[in-house]
Design an enzyme around this catalytic site. Structure first.
Site, PDB file in Angstrom:
ATOM      1  N   CYS A   1       0.811  -1.232   0.000  1.00 22.80           N
ATOM      2  CA  CYS A   1       0.000   0.000   0.000  1.00 22.80           C
ATOM      3  C   CYS A   1       0.836   1.271   0.000  1.00 22.80           C
ATOM      4  O   CYS A   1       0.297   2.365  -0.165  1.00 22.80           O
ATOM      5  CB  CYS A   1      -0.917   0.012   1.223  1.00 22.80           C
ATOM      6  SG  CYS A   1       0.046  -0.023   2.734  1.00 22.80           S
TER       7      CYS A   1
ATOM      8  N   CYS B   1      -0.638  -5.254   6.538  1.00 20.57           N
ATOM      9  CA  CYS B   1      -0.309  -4.092   7.375  1.00 20.57           C
ATOM     10  C   CYS B   1       0.561  -4.500   8.555  1.00 20.57           C
ATOM     11  O   CYS B   1       1.360  -3.705   9.051  1.00 20.57           O
ATOM     12  CB  CYS B   1      -1.577  -3.437   7.907  1.00 20.57           C
ATOM     13  SG  CYS B   1      -2.828  -3.203   6.646  1.00 20.57           S
TER      14      CYS B   1
END
Ligand code: FES
Length: 127
Positions: free
Chosen positions: A36, A105
């Site tokens: 990301c 993440c």
């Protein structure tokens, strides 16, 4: 509004621990997330190979912030060898799970800790 995160993740995200910088850190590591593009910076204070303090700055999502907070809490008081072995799976387990699309993440904290320890070791060698 229902959240995709469990209660513990929301609780940690709402009140993250160890956010900030350590100006005289013994090791600093920065990693970017390939998925990301979010970024995390980790600061460690190390004495006699034991992590005495850890702080982080995360420019990322709620899952990245929650995992960073828990990861710093998990490594304070550990030796650098132990801290290096911390995996994102350990952190996810501590948080009671993450949604599948948020697993990526959790690798930020693991990576940033390893980079900060690497930085510390390099500095020791150059002393
Ligand atoms: Fe980037 Fe979570 S979406 S770290």
């Amino acid at each position: 509004m229902s959240s995709m995160y469990n209660e513990k993740v929301m609780e940690v995200f709402s009140n993250p621990q160890n956010v900030g910088q350590i100006p005289d850190a013994d090791g600093v590591g920065t990693v970017g997330n390939a998925t990301c593009g979010d970024i995390m910076k980790m600061y460690l204070k190390i004495k006699d190979n034991v992590i005495t303090d850890a702080k982080f700055q995360t420019f990322g999502c709620a899952a990245a912030i929650a995992t960073s907070s828990v990861a710093t809490q998990m490594i304070i008081g550990k030796t650098i060898d132990e801290a290096e072995k911390l995996t994102n799976a350990d952190v996810i387990e501590n948080l009671g799970g993450l949604p599948a699309q948020k697993i990526h993440c959790s690798v930020l904290a693991e990576g940033a800790i390893r980079e900060a320890i690497k930085n510390y070791r390099e500095k020791q060698q150059n002393k």
